[in-house]
Design a protein around this motif. Structure first.
Motif, short mmCIF file in Angstrom:
data_model
loop_
_atom_site.label_atom_id
_atom_site.label_comp_id
_atom_site.label_asym_id
_atom_site.label_seq_id
_atom_site.Cartn_x
_atom_site.Cartn_y
_atom_site.Cartn_z
N ILE A 16 22.09 61.83 19.04
CA ILE A 16 21.65 60.50 19.46
C ILE A 16 20.13 60.35 19.35
O ILE A 16 19.63 59.28 18.97
CB ILE A 16 22.18 60.14 20.86
CG1 ILE A 16 22.14 58.62 21.04
CG2 ILE A 16 21.42 60.86 21.95
CD1 ILE A 16 23.13 58.11 22.05
N GLY A 17 19.39 61.40 19.62
CA GLY A 17 17.93 61.35 19.48
C GLY A 17 17.51 61.14 18.03
O GLY A 17 16.55 60.41 17.76
N THR A 18 18.22 61.76 17.11
CA THR A 18 17.95 61.58 15.69
C THR A 18 18.21 60.13 15.29
O THR A 18 17.40 59.50 14.60
CB THR A 18 18.84 62.52 14.84
OG1 THR A 18 18.53 63.86 15.20
CG2 THR A 18 18.64 62.31 13.35
N VAL A 19 19.34 59.59 15.75
CA VAL A 19 19.68 58.20 15.43
C VAL A 19 18.63 57.26 16.00
O VAL A 19 18.16 56.35 15.32
CB VAL A 19 21.09 57.86 15.95
CG1 VAL A 19 21.37 56.36 15.81
CG2 VAL A 19 22.14 58.68 15.23
N HIS A 55 15.47 57.19 13.86
CA HIS A 55 15.64 56.46 12.60
C HIS A 55 15.81 54.96 12.85
O HIS A 55 15.28 54.14 12.10
CB HIS A 55 16.81 57.02 11.80
CG HIS A 55 16.51 58.34 11.16
ND1 HIS A 55 15.62 58.48 10.12
CD2 HIS A 55 16.97 59.58 11.44
CE1 HIS A 55 15.56 59.75 9.77
NE2 HIS A 55 16.36 60.44 10.57
N ILE A 56 16.51 54.61 13.91
CA ILE A 56 16.67 53.18 14.26
C ILE A 56 15.30 52.58 14.54
O ILE A 56 15.00 51.46 14.10
CB ILE A 56 17.61 53.02 15.47
CG1 ILE A 56 19.04 53.38 15.09
CG2 ILE A 56 17.52 51.62 16.05
CD1 ILE A 56 19.72 52.41 14.16
N SER A 57 14.47 53.31 15.25
CA SER A 57 13.13 52.83 15.56
C SER A 57 12.33 52.59 14.28
O SER A 57 11.68 51.55 14.12
CB SER A 57 12.41 53.84 16.45
OG SER A 57 11.10 53.42 16.71
N SER A 77 25.03 54.64 20.19
CA SER A 77 26.03 55.67 20.50
C SER A 77 27.15 55.69 19.47
O SER A 77 27.65 56.75 19.09
CB SER A 77 26.60 55.47 21.90
OG SER A 77 27.22 54.19 22.00
N GLU A 78 27.55 54.51 18.97
CA GLU A 78 28.58 54.43 17.94
C GLU A 78 28.09 55.00 16.62
O GLU A 78 28.83 55.67 15.90
CB GLU A 78 29.03 52.98 17.76
CG GLU A 78 29.72 52.41 18.98
CD GLU A 78 29.91 50.90 18.93
OE1 GLU A 78 30.82 50.42 19.64
OE2 GLU A 78 29.17 50.21 18.20
N ILE A 79 26.82 54.73 16.31
CA ILE A 79 26.22 55.26 15.08
C ILE A 79 26.18 56.79 15.14
O ILE A 79 26.55 57.47 14.18
CB ILE A 79 24.81 54.69 14.86
CG1 ILE A 79 24.87 53.17 14.71
CG2 ILE A 79 24.16 55.33 13.63
CD1 ILE A 79 23.52 52.49 14.84
N ALA A 80 25.75 57.32 16.28
CA ALA A 80 25.67 58.78 16.45
C ALA A 80 27.05 59.41 16.28
O ALA A 80 27.20 60.41 15.56
CB ALA A 80 25.07 59.12 17.81
N LYS A 81 28.05 58.83 16.92
CA LYS A 81 29.40 59.37 16.83
C LYS A 81 29.95 59.26 15.41
O LYS A 81 30.54 60.19 14.88
CB LYS A 81 30.33 58.64 17.80
CG LYS A 81 31.72 59.20 17.85
CD LYS A 81 32.56 58.51 18.89
CE LYS A 81 33.96 59.10 18.91
NZ LYS A 81 34.83 58.42 19.86
N GLY A 82 29.72 58.11 14.77
CA GLY A 82 30.25 57.87 13.43
C GLY A 82 29.58 58.66 12.33
O GLY A 82 30.16 58.86 11.26
N THR A 83 28.35 59.10 12.57
CA THR A 83 27.62 59.86 11.55
C THR A 83 27.51 61.35 11.88
O THR A 83 26.97 62.12 11.10
CB THR A 83 26.20 59.30 11.36
OG1 THR A 83 25.51 59.36 12.61
CG2 THR A 83 26.23 57.88 10.83
#
Length: 110
Positions: free
Chosen positions: A52-55, A58-60, A42-48
């Motif tokens: 959230i689905g995109t993040v 990519h995290i996966s 959630s922090e990555i999604a907000k910061g970029t």
């Protein structure tokens, strides 16, 4: 139907391309995690400013290539990690190895 060129690359070079990819979202995610180790999806999604689905996608992919360290680790029994959010940190040594592989592929490093 068009055909696409598929150059013969070493497995290490293919992995480096998959990790670093020609994808601005993936690079933004990696950059954010480098600057904010131990962050949540959630922090990555907000910061970029990415969905959230995109993040998550990519995290996966990045965890599958072993470039991200997860806390708690996936090997921790479910009962011990239940209720805990997963935090991500870039494995700098592994990421540097992929950068070197890509540099070698491009002929700009040894």
């Amino acid at each position: 139907m068009p055909t696409y060129a598929a150059p013969a690359l070493s497995p290490a070079a293919e992995l480096a391309i998959n990790v670093l990819g020609g994808n601005a979202a993936r690079l933004a995610i990696l950059g954010f995690i480098v600057e904010h180790p131990g962050c949540l999806v959630s922090e990555i999604a907000k910061g970029t400013d990415l969905a959230i689905g995109t993040v998550k996608g990519h995290i996966s992919a990045l965890t599958a290539t072993d470039v991200l360290d997860m806390d708690p680790a996936p090997t921790v029994p479910y009962a011990d990690r239940r209720g805990r959010h997963t935090r991500y940190t870039v494995s700098a040594d592994k990421l540097a190895t992929h950068y070197r592989e890509l540099g070698q592929l491009l002929g700009i490093s040894e």
